[in-house]
Design a protein around this motif. Structure first.
Motif, PDB file in Angstrom:
ATOM      1  N   SER A  58      34.803  47.431  30.272  1.00 10.62           N
ATOM      2  CA  SER A  58      34.424  46.417  29.284  1.00 10.62           C
ATOM      3  C   SER A  58      35.415  45.263  29.339  1.00 10.62           C
ATOM      4  CB  SER A  58      34.419  47.015  27.873  1.00 10.62           C
ATOM      5  OG  SER A  58      33.413  47.982  27.779  1.00 10.62           O
ATOM      6  N   ILE A  59      34.879  44.069  29.439  1.00 19.36           N
ATOM      7  CA  ILE A  59      35.702  42.864  29.449  1.00 19.36           C
ATOM      8  C   ILE A  59      35.478  42.148  28.117  1.00 19.36           C
ATOM      9  CG2 ILE A  59      36.135  40.664  30.583  1.00 19.36           C
ATOM     10  CD1 ILE A  59      35.036  41.914  33.148  1.00 19.36           C
ATOM     11  N   PRO A  60      36.535  41.975  27.330  1.00 15.35           N
ATOM     12  CA  PRO A  60      36.351  41.294  26.047  1.00 15.35           C
ATOM     13  C   PRO A  60      36.117  39.793  26.244  1.00 15.35           C
ATOM     14  CG  PRO A  60      38.650  41.939  26.354  1.00 15.35           C
ATOM     15  CD  PRO A  60      37.891  42.446  27.521  1.00 15.35           C
ATOM     16  N   LEU A  61      35.143  39.302  25.526  1.00 13.92           N
ATOM     17  CA  LEU A  61      34.818  37.878  25.538  1.00 13.92           C
ATOM     18  C   LEU A  61      34.957  37.340  24.117  1.00 13.92           C
ATOM     19  CD1 LEU A  61      31.596  38.020  27.743  1.00 13.92           C
ATOM     20  CD2 LEU A  61      33.879  37.378  28.509  1.00 13.92           C
ATOM     21  N   THR A  62      34.859  36.058  23.960  1.00 12.96           N
ATOM     22  CA  THR A  62      34.952  35.490  22.617  1.00 12.96           C
ATOM     23  C   THR A  62      33.756  35.889  21.773  1.00 12.96           C
ATOM     24  OG1 THR A  62      33.946  33.451  23.445  1.00 12.96           O
ATOM     25  CG2 THR A  62      36.346  33.531  23.319  1.00 12.96           C
ATOM     26  N   ALA A  63      32.614  36.105  22.413  1.00 12.97           N
ATOM     27  CA  ALA A  63      31.413  36.499  21.679  1.00 12.97           C
ATOM     28  C   ALA A  63      30.966  37.879  22.145  1.00 12.97           C
ATOM     29  CB  ALA A  63      30.312  35.475  21.871  1.00 12.97           C
ATOM     30  N   GLY A  64      31.766  38.913  21.927  1.00 15.87           N
ATOM     31  CA  GLY A  64      31.392  40.278  22.297  1.00 15.87           C
ATOM     32  C   GLY A  64      32.113  40.728  23.549  1.00 15.87           C
ATOM     33  N   THR A  65      31.460  41.625  24.292  1.00 15.85           N
ATOM     34  CA  THR A  65      32.045  42.158  25.526  1.00 15.85           C
ATOM     35  C   THR A  65      31.023  42.119  26.648  1.00 15.85           C
ATOM     36  OG1 THR A  65      31.378  44.420  25.016  1.00 15.85           O
ATOM     37  CG2 THR A  65      33.580  43.742  24.277  1.00 15.85           C
ATOM     38  N   ALA A  66      31.527  42.115  27.860  1.00 19.11           N
ATOM     39  CA  ALA A  66      30.678  42.222  29.050  1.00 19.11           C
ATOM     40  C   ALA A  66      31.017  43.542  29.721  1.00 19.11           C
ATOM     41  CB  ALA A  66      30.926  41.055  29.989  1.00 19.11           C
ATOM     42  N   ASP A  67      30.026  44.330  30.012  1.00 14.22           N
ATOM     43  CA  ASP A  67      30.244  45.635  30.631  1.00 14.22           C
ATOM     44  C   ASP A  67      29.943  45.556  32.120  1.00 14.22           C
ATOM     45  OD1 ASP A  67      30.914  46.769  28.210  1.00 14.22           O
ATOM     46  OD2 ASP A  67      28.863  47.430  27.780  1.00 14.22           O
ATOM     47  N   ILE A  68      30.890  45.969  32.912  1.00 15.77           N
ATOM     48  CA  ILE A  68      30.693  46.103  34.355  1.00 15.77           C
ATOM     49  C   ILE A  68      30.493  47.589  34.609  1.00 15.77           C
ATOM     50  CG2 ILE A  68      31.707  45.804  36.632  1.00 15.77           C
ATOM     51  CD1 ILE A  68      33.328  43.495  35.499  1.00 15.77           C
ATOM     52  N   LYS A  69      29.319  47.934  35.141  1.00 21.21           N
ATOM     53  CA  LYS A  69      28.942  49.339  35.314  1.00 21.21           C
ATOM     54  C   LYS A  69      29.061  49.743  36.782  1.00 21.21           C
ATOM     55  CE  LYS A  69      25.852  49.138  31.381  1.00 21.21           C
ATOM     56  NZ  LYS A  69      24.500  49.311  30.885  1.00 21.21           N
ATOM     57  N   PHE A  70      30.269  50.142  37.162  1.00 21.08           N
ATOM     58  CA  PHE A  70      30.493  50.595  38.533  1.00 21.08           C
ATOM     59  C   PHE A  70      29.735  51.884  38.811  1.00 21.08           C
ATOM     60  CE2 PHE A  70      34.363  48.030  37.833  1.00 21.08           C
ATOM     61  CZ  PHE A  70      34.246  47.159  38.902  1.00 21.08           C
ATOM     62  N   GLY A  71      29.587  52.724  37.814  1.00 21.40           N
ATOM     63  CA  GLY A  71      28.872  53.983  37.974  1.00 21.40           C
ATOM     64  C   GLY A  71      27.413  53.770  38.340  1.00 21.40           C
ATOM     65  N   ALA A  72      26.788  52.746  37.739  1.00 24.49           N
ATOM     66  CA  ALA A  72      25.386  52.451  38.045  1.00 24.49           C
ATOM     67  C   ALA A  72      25.237  52.002  39.498  1.00 24.49           C
ATOM     68  CB  ALA A  72      24.848  51.389  37.104  1.00 24.49           C
ATOM     69  N   VAL A  73      26.191  51.219  39.986  1.00 28.21           N
ATOM     70  CA  VAL A  73      26.138  50.764  41.376  1.00 28.21           C
ATOM     71  C   VAL A  73      26.348  51.949  42.328  1.00 28.21           C
ATOM     72  CG1 VAL A  73      27.258  49.308  43.097  1.00 28.21           C
ATOM     73  CG2 VAL A  73      26.888  48.444  40.789  1.00 28.21           C
ATOM     74  N   VAL A  74      27.327  52.786  42.015  1.00 27.22           N
ATOM     75  CA  VAL A  74      27.572  53.970  42.845  1.00 27.22           C
ATOM     76  C   VAL A  74      26.354  54.894  42.816  1.00 27.22           C
ATOM     77  CG1 VAL A  74      28.986  56.057  43.061  1.00 27.22           C
ATOM     78  CG2 VAL A  74      30.074  53.851  42.627  1.00 27.22           C
ATOM     79  N   GLY A  75      25.737  55.043  41.652  1.00 28.36           N
ATOM     80  CA  GLY A  75      24.527  55.871  41.538  1.00 28.36           C
ATOM     81  C   GLY A  75      23.385  55.323  42.380  1.00 28.36           C
ATOM     82  N   ALA A  76      23.217  54.004  42.399  1.00 27.99           N
ATOM     83  CA  ALA A  76      22.157  53.398  43.213  1.00 27.99           C
ATOM     84  C   ALA A  76      22.418  53.607  44.701  1.00 27.99           C
ATOM     85  CB  ALA A  76      22.049  51.909  42.900  1.00 27.99           C
ATOM     86  N   ILE A  77      23.688  53.491  45.093  1.00 30.11           N
ATOM     87  CA  ILE A  77      24.033  53.714  46.503  1.00 30.11           C
ATOM     88  C   ILE A  77      23.773  55.166  46.889  1.00 30.11           C
ATOM     89  CG2 ILE A  77      25.974  53.808  48.131  1.00 30.11           C
ATOM     90  CD1 ILE A  77      27.116  51.350  46.614  1.00 30.11           C
ATOM     91  N   ILE A  78      24.174  56.093  46.026  1.00 32.60           N
ATOM     92  CA  ILE A  78      23.950  57.519  46.310  1.00 32.60           C
ATOM     93  C   ILE A  78      22.453  57.820  46.363  1.00 32.60           C
ATOM     94  CG2 ILE A  78      24.219  59.852  45.373  1.00 32.60           C
ATOM     95  CD1 ILE A  78      27.001  58.987  44.418  1.00 32.60           C
ATOM     96  N   ASN A  79      21.679  57.265  45.431  1.00 30.34           N
ATOM     97  CA  ASN A  79      20.224  57.472  45.458  1.00 30.34           C
ATOM     98  C   ASN A  79      19.615  56.937  46.748  1.00 30.34           C
ATOM     99  OD1 ASN A  79      19.828  58.887  43.121  1.00 30.34           O
ATOM    100  ND2 ASN A  79      19.485  57.078  41.873  1.00 30.34           N
ATOM    101  N   PHE A  80      20.078  55.763  47.184  1.00 29.56           N
ATOM    102  CA  PHE A  80      19.563  55.192  48.428  1.00 29.56           C
ATOM    103  C   PHE A  80      19.853  56.107  49.608  1.00 29.56           C
ATOM    104  CE2 PHE A  80      20.449  52.804  52.320  1.00 29.56           C
ATOM    105  CZ  PHE A  80      19.194  52.269  52.556  1.00 29.56           C
ATOM    106  N   VAL A  81      21.081  56.595  49.702  1.00 27.64           N
ATOM    107  CA  VAL A  81      21.458  57.468  50.817  1.00 27.64           C
ATOM    108  C   VAL A  81      20.655  58.769  50.773  1.00 27.64           C
ATOM    109  CG1 VAL A  81      23.359  58.826  51.791  1.00 27.64           C
ATOM    110  CG2 VAL A  81      23.750  56.462  51.087  1.00 27.64           C
ATOM    111  N   ILE A  82      20.473  59.310  49.561  1.00 24.74           N
ATOM    112  CA  ILE A  82      19.697  60.548  49.435  1.00 24.74           C
ATOM    113  C   ILE A  82      18.243  60.317  49.826  1.00 24.74           C
ATOM    114  CG2 ILE A  82      18.782  62.214  47.778  1.00 24.74           C
ATOM    115  CD1 ILE A  82      21.467  62.030  46.338  1.00 24.74           C
ATOM    116  N   ILE A  83      17.667  59.233  49.349  1.00 17.87           N
ATOM    117  CA  ILE A  83      16.264  58.940  49.685  1.00 17.87           C
ATOM    118  C   ILE A  83      16.117  58.740  51.190  1.00 17.87           C
ATOM    119  CG2 ILE A  83      14.452  57.185  49.475  1.00 17.87           C
ATOM    120  CD1 ILE A  83      15.287  56.902  46.530  1.00 17.87           C
ATOM    121  N   ALA A  84      17.038  58.009  51.799  1.00 17.78           N
ATOM    122  CA  ALA A  84      16.974  57.804  53.254  1.00 17.78           C
ATOM    123  C   ALA A  84      17.103  59.133  53.993  1.00 17.78           C
ATOM    124  CB  ALA A  84      18.065  56.837  53.689  1.00 17.78           C
TER     125      ALA A  84
END
Length: 145
Positions: A58-84
């Motif tokens: 989570s990155i704090p901003l002046t108007a809330g936070t921005a979430d960077i979801k590394f887990g979602a990216v890793v999950g997409a990569i793993i799903n791609f490799v599994i599907i392939a």
């Protein structure tokens, strides 16, 4: 209307429609295999139900936070490799093996019969005969006039 009818009845359009329908059915099959077999195994390994909740920064901003979801990216990569991998090992590899067996040409038996003369050999013999030379075995007999 005639042009539209010709367009629809053209072979390419029908082939494309069949490919889309088969692709949709194939996508459902692969998604089911990945979702019901491989995803639970990965969830057990990482002890998480979803990668979306793993490794969130989570990155704090002046108007809330921005979430960077590394887990979602890793999950997409793993799903791609599994599907392939599933597509290759479950579908492509067995189908290629079956096609190879189905269309395999039987090996021709090798015989000790000498190979027939090539076109070049025959042309050389014709040339020699026209020139008046005749070849017998390894010896050349020259015509004497």
């Amino acid at each position: 209307m005639k042009g539209f009818k010709e367009f629809i009845l053209r072979g390419n359009v029908i082939d494309l429609a069949v490919a889309v329908v088969i692709g949709a059915a194939f996508t459902a099959l692969v998604t089911s295999v990945v979702t019901n077999i491989f995803s639970p195994i990965i969830s057990a390994i990482f002890r998480a139900n979803s990668f979306d909740k793993l490794w969130v920064v989570s990155i704090p901003l002046t108007a809330g936070t921005a979430d960077i979801k590394f887990g979602a990216v890793v999950g997409a990569i793993i799903n791609f490799v599994i599907i392939a991998a599933v597509v290759y090992f479950v579908f492509v590899l067995p189908i290629n093996a079956m096609m190879k067996r189905a269309f395999q040409q039987p090996a021709e038996p090798t015989a000790d019969v000498p190979a027939p003369p090539t076109e070049l050999d025959l042309l050389a013999q014709i040339r020699d005969l026209l020139q008046g030379d005749q070849q017998v075995g390894d010896k050349r007999i020259i015509r004497q006039d």
